[in-house]
Design an enzyme around this catalytic site. Structure first.
Site, PDB file in Angstrom:
ATOM      1  N   ALA A  24      50.839  -0.339  -5.228  1.00  0.00           N
ATOM      2  CA  ALA A  24      51.044  -1.582  -6.079  1.00  0.00           C
ATOM      3  C   ALA A  24      50.678  -1.438  -7.543  1.00  0.00           C
ATOM      4  O   ALA A  24      51.493  -1.992  -8.447  1.00  0.00           O
ATOM      5  CB  ALA A  24      50.313  -2.899  -5.526  1.00  0.00           C
ATOM      6  N   ASP A  25      49.521  -0.936  -7.704  1.00  0.00           N
ATOM      7  CA  ASP A  25      49.406  -0.612  -9.218  1.00  0.00           C
ATOM      8  C   ASP A  25      50.399   0.477  -9.760  1.00  0.00           C
ATOM      9  O   ASP A  25      50.649   0.075 -10.954  1.00  0.00           O
ATOM     10  CB  ASP A  25      47.792   0.368  -9.116  1.00  0.00           C
ATOM     11  CG  ASP A  25      46.654  -0.578  -9.176  1.00  0.00           C
ATOM     12  OD1 ASP A  25      46.800  -1.723  -9.969  1.00  0.00           O
ATOM     13  OD2 ASP A  25      45.769  -0.125  -8.720  1.00  0.00           O
TER      14      ASP A  25
END
Length: 415
Positions: free
Chosen positions: A168-169
């Site tokens: 996600a990052d």
């Protein structure tokens, strides 16, 4: 040799992973990245370990190449003025604070635009700058959970699990770099900046578009399938006599090639398996039979049999094997960088190769505040006395010295 982004200046206020992943991508292709950190504290990722290279974490050393670190107190009046003077000379401000933080500090986009109409502000957050979740704190795990990514990751019949990397990052970082490049293109044409709003949640939904589309089409809530894939089969891992094998039969042409190689000629035209749709309807019977056959030979024997015919297959490598992989070595994926504390370290280099203007790792990750004096002099024209006065007033961090001799090797956190 010129680099594609060598004239682009990034004022990077970001921390942790999403924002820094973005600025590293841009820095790899020549962007001048000024990493602005809180005096005496720095990026929270400076403490993320083990492993450690003495006082520096391997996490930070690997992520932050091609950047200059300065320590500026953005709550100090003089520190804010330094920020705005840098804004006047930069193209992009990158940040991933909680929504509204920059406005509370008095250094938001409207204030920045007043000093430089061409400035681009890129904000990376968990859920975006608007909506009912905008004020929620979010790190990678939270967004993997909220986005539904965890719900489809793992073994069948078991609870979902986190992806093995901070997807996600990193995806948010990639989208941020993409958004910045688009905004820079517009600025080249119009001279005007704009806001780039990147949501980690939407980045994950971008990856999940096929899964979400399937649910919207048939109403079936997706569940974990291990290494299998709902839309295509056989497409998963299988056990052999020695080690597991990853297989991807992605078309009917490959299926017709694959069956005879497995000694299963009869399955080629069997109506239960002749098409991908039919195979999906008879998944359990198909996978059971293939697994039975794969167990009759070693991985190496299957490799010799399948690869010459163009059947996509591969090994499930552990990281120690990956770094020694012949393809990784042939492509020069791992590069060396001389760090002032860690010594000579190997790290993953630039993953996109341009034929004429390639990116490269030019400088190691900076020590906290290593370049404060250099940046204030080179970008703002401040002399030693002016910098000393700012330091005395507490607007910038202490004067930092760089070790003359790097200490090699990993240590424990207490070393």
């Amino acid at each position: 040799m010129h680099m594609p982004l060598e004239d682009v200046k990034i004022l990077d206020l970001s921390h942790a992973l999403a924002g820094p992943f973005c600025s590293t991508m841009l820095g790899d292709f020549g962007a001048q990245v000024i990493k602005l950190e809180v005096p005496g504290v720095g990026d929270i990722a400076r403490g993320w370990g083990p492993p450690f290279y003495h006082t520096e974490t391997a996490y930070f050393v690997n992520l932050h190449r091609n950047k200059k670190s300065i320590e500026v107190d953005l709550k100090h009046v003089a520190g804010k003025e330094l920020f705005f003077r840098l804004v006047e000379r930069c193209d992009v401000v990158l940040e991933n604070f909680r929504v509204g933080t920059l406005d509370k500090l008095g250094i938001g986009y409207e204030q920045g635009k007043g000093r430089n109409p061409g400035i681009i502000y890129c904000s990376v957050s968990g859920f975006g700058q608007t909506g009912p979740y905008k004020d929620r704190a979010a790190l990678d795990l939270i967004v993997q959970a909220e986005s539904g990514m965890i719900s489809i990751t793992g073994e069948p019949g078991r609870r979902g699990v986190r992806c093995g990397v901070s997807v996600a990052d990193m995806v948010a970082g990639i989208y941020a770099a993409f958004g910045i490049m688009n905004a820079l293109r517009v600025k080249d044409k119009t001279g005007r900046g704009q806001v780039v709003d990147v949501s980690m949640l939407e980045g994950q939904l971008g990856l999940l578009q096929g899964t979400i589309g399937a649910y919207l089409a048939d109403g079936v809530v997706p569940e974990p399938m291990g290494t299998a894939y709902k839309a295509l089969l056989p497409y998963q891992t299988f056990r052999t006599k020695t080690r597991d094998l990853a297989l991807a039969v992605g078309s009917e042409r490959l299926w017709r090639l694959f069956c005879p190689l497995m000694g299963l000629e009869e399955m080629t035209e069997d109506p239960r398996f002749a098409t991908n749709r039919a195979r999906n309807a008879n998944r359990e019977a198909l996978i059971s039979k293939l697994q039975e056959v794969f167990l009759t030979q070693t991985f190496e024997e299957w490799e010799r049999r399948l690869l010459p015919h163009g059947i996509p297959m591969g090994a499930i490598n552990t990281i120690d094997h990956v770094v020694e992989h012949p393809q990784v070595q042939a492509r020069g994926v791992l590069v060396e960088s001389e760090h002032p504390v860690a010594g000579m370290v190997k790290l993953v280099g630039v993953p996109v190769q341009l034929s004429e203007t390639p990116g490269r790792v030019r400088e190691p990750a900076p020590l906290l505040g290593q370049h404060t004096d250099e940046v204030l002099h080179e970008y703002l024209g401040l002399d030693a006395a002016e910098i000393a006065a700012l330091r005395q007033a507490g607007a910038i961090g202490p004067k930092r010295s760089v070790p003359h001799t790097a200490q090699e090797g990993l240590t424990s956190p207490t070393a």
